[in-house]
Design an enzyme around this catalytic site. Structure first.
Site, mmCIF file in Angstrom:
data_model
loop_
_atom_site.group_PDB
_atom_site.id
_atom_site.type_symbol
_atom_site.label_atom_id
_atom_site.label_comp_id
_atom_site.label_asym_id
_atom_site.label_seq_id
_atom_site.Cartn_x
_atom_site.Cartn_y
_atom_site.Cartn_z
ATOM 1 N N TYR A 1 0.841 -1.206 0.000
ATOM 2 C CA TYR A 1 0.000 0.000 0.000
ATOM 3 C C TYR A 1 0.876 1.257 0.000
ATOM 4 O O TYR A 1 0.636 2.190 -0.776
ATOM 5 C CB TYR A 1 -0.920 0.008 1.225
ATOM 6 C CG TYR A 1 -1.641 1.327 1.383
ATOM 7 C CD1 TYR A 1 -2.735 1.648 0.568
ATOM 8 C CD2 TYR A 1 -1.220 2.272 2.325
ATOM 9 C CE1 TYR A 1 -3.379 2.870 0.686
ATOM 10 C CE2 TYR A 1 -1.866 3.496 2.441
ATOM 11 C CZ TYR A 1 -2.935 3.792 1.627
ATOM 12 O OH TYR A 1 -3.557 5.012 1.736
ATOM 13 N N ARG B 1 2.026 8.378 12.936
ATOM 14 C CA ARG B 1 1.694 9.607 13.664
ATOM 15 C C ARG B 1 0.200 9.905 13.643
ATOM 16 O O ARG B 1 -0.362 10.404 14.617
ATOM 17 C CB ARG B 1 2.456 10.779 13.047
ATOM 18 C CG ARG B 1 2.222 12.134 13.717
ATOM 19 C CD ARG B 1 2.591 13.260 12.783
ATOM 20 N NE ARG B 1 1.790 13.216 11.555
ATOM 21 C CZ ARG B 1 2.103 13.878 10.437
ATOM 22 N NH1 ARG B 1 3.200 14.613 10.389
ATOM 23 N NH2 ARG B 1 1.323 13.799 9.375
ATOM 24 N N ARG C 1 -10.711 5.766 9.024
ATOM 25 C CA ARG C 1 -9.693 5.150 8.159
ATOM 26 C C ARG C 1 -8.760 4.274 8.999
ATOM 27 O O ARG C 1 -8.461 4.618 10.145
ATOM 28 C CB ARG C 1 -8.879 6.233 7.444
ATOM 29 C CG ARG C 1 -9.696 7.136 6.542
ATOM 30 C CD ARG C 1 -8.780 8.021 5.710
ATOM 31 N NE ARG C 1 -7.924 8.854 6.530
ATOM 32 C CZ ARG C 1 -8.088 10.177 6.687
ATOM 33 N NH1 ARG C 1 -9.093 10.789 6.091
ATOM 34 N NH2 ARG C 1 -7.260 10.879 7.440
ATOM 35 N N PHE D 1 15.592 19.141 -1.480
ATOM 36 C CA PHE D 1 14.229 18.670 -1.748
ATOM 37 C C PHE D 1 14.008 17.290 -1.133
ATOM 38 O O PHE D 1 12.941 17.027 -0.563
ATOM 39 C CB PHE D 1 14.016 18.625 -3.258
ATOM 40 C CG PHE D 1 12.673 18.124 -3.695
ATOM 41 C CD1 PHE D 1 11.605 18.993 -3.861
ATOM 42 C CD2 PHE D 1 12.472 16.781 -3.969
ATOM 43 C CE1 PHE D 1 10.355 18.527 -4.265
ATOM 44 C CE2 PHE D 1 11.233 16.308 -4.376
ATOM 45 C CZ PHE D 1 10.174 17.189 -4.532
#
Length: 423
Positions: A177, A224, A234, A294
């Protein structure tokens, strides 16, 4: 509710380095890691895309605009395309018989100039309603960028459709997932980095490392966000793990189950830490400074978040966030591989010091931390990142005492730059 003067004062006195870095960041230090681009230099379509980027994620807008050259625009479009796909997936008003084919075919809409979707009720629906502008800018990109974005969009849509009616059971499915929703993003970005020639071909070719970059971030968010996800119905924690600690995942939030809940939490954090060696190897290959920043900033935010969550009952009671000053410090420090290794070392040591001897995962946690230590043993000037002189500390404390209100204002002003550590 805003903090009282004394609460703010205690916070700043406890972390004087936060004061210095918040001031440094606000007074222009952010330009070193997140320079802004001139919107007047962009065509109308790109200006619109960057406006959508700012509207849908201020944090990503900031880091994307710091990228060099044409890569910046490719990553902007990549983000908006995936945001549009994600908006379809999240929209519970779309029936499955409509949603599943849309997810499977979404990549093909990139080549249909008129395609748009006007029925979404999601907050980011503008990326669907004005998809023709996004797809037009997509088709202006070099073919090498188009191929990457279309391919990842296709694979992600198929993966999202697979998990629409399927819960995450095994740890293998958890990895699967996370691969679909985040690992593929890491793979796609890596291929874009290499396509731009700012990075070597190996960065885009080594999909295992790129996948780990995404998995580390996604698992951190899932860990978290336990309580938030529960409140919204969910479930992303793998049943294979939580079923050893409770009959239902929601039971972990009950006060009487807090000890078992924390043990479950620690096991999942230990699982996520296994990606850190791959993260360090990946970052060590990067050559371009804008690409390094980044990639590195979200990773150091993630390790700091895991350190804050480890063995922390608050995960099941509310929100665990790193301090804004801490986030700014990480952003400004994580500009080279030695600094990142020192940061990783600092936070895994923090976790190590909190390992309960009675925790079922304690030996596994110690083992993975040992493997991270071997890769990130501190050396050089970055080894001791927070050794400040007594004069500096005294000045910082005085500044905190005199200027708590001003610093509170600065903290709010920097919020958009540190969302990456919270989202």
């Amino acid at each position: 509710m805003s903090a009282s003067p004394m609460e703010l004062l205690r916070k700043w006195l406890g972390h004087p380095e936060d004061i210095y870095n918040l001031l440094r960041f606000k007074m222009g230090g952010y330009r070193a890691v997140m320079p802004r681009i001139d919107p007047d230099s962009l065509g109308r379509g790109l200006r619109t895309c960057y406006r959508y980027l700012n509207q849908t994620s201020r944090s990503f807008a900031a880091v994307i605009q710091a990228l060099d050259g044409e890569l910046r625009h490719a990553v902007c479009i990549f983000y908006l395309v995936l945001r549009a796909l994600d908006t379809i997936e999240d929209d519970m008003t779309i029936s499955l018989d409509v949603k599943v084919p849309m997810l499977h075919e979404f990549h093909s809409y990139l080549y249909q100039p008129e395609w748009k979707y006007m029925e979404s009720k999601e907050k980011d629906r503008q990326v669907l309603e004005d998809f023709p502008t996004i797809s037009m800018e997509f088709r202006k990109l070099s073919k090498v960028y188009q191929d990457v974005i279309s391919d990842i969009c296709h694979k992600m849509g198929v993966g999202m459709a697979e998990f629409l009616e399927k819960k995450v059971d095994s740890q293998h499915e958890w990895d699967k997932y996370c691969h679909y929703v985040a690992g593929l993003v890491g793979i796609g970005l890596s291929r874009l980095f290499s396509a731009s020639e700012l990075e070597d071909p190996i960065v885009g070719q080594d999909t295992e490392l790129a996948n780990s970059m995404g998995l580390f971030l996604q698992k951190t968010n899932i860990i978290r966000d336990y309580l938030e996800d529960q409140l919204e119905g969910r479930e992303f924690w793998p049943r294979e793990v939580w079923s050893r600690y409770a009959k239902k995942l929601s039971d972990l939030a009950k006060p009487e189950n807090i000890d078992m809940a924390v043990q479950c939490l620690n096991e999942l954090i230990t699982n996520a830490l296994h990606h850190v060696p791959d993260v360090l190897t990946y970052l060590s290959r990067l050559k371009n400074q804008s690409v390094f920043n980044f990639c590195a900033i979200p990773q150091v935010m993630a390790i700091a978040t895991l350190a804050a969550c480890y063995n922390n009952k608050q995960v099941f009671r509310g929100v665990v966030k790193i301090r804004k000053g801490q986030a700014v410090t990480l952003m400004m420090d994580a500009t080279n591989i030695q600094a990142v290794k020192a940061i990783m070392y600092q936070y895994v040591e923090e976790i190590y010091q909190k390992i309960p001897s009675t925790d079922p995962s304690s030996s596994k946690t110690q083992q993975v931390i040992a493997s991270i230590r071997t890769m990130s043993l501190p050396g050089g000037p970055m080894a001791s990142r927070h050794h400040y002189s007594p004069i500096y500390l005294s000045c910082a404390m005085l500044l905190a005492a005199l200027s708590w209100q001003y610093l509170s204002t600065i903290s709010k002003a920097t919020e958009e730059y540190v969302q990456a550590g919270e989202n």
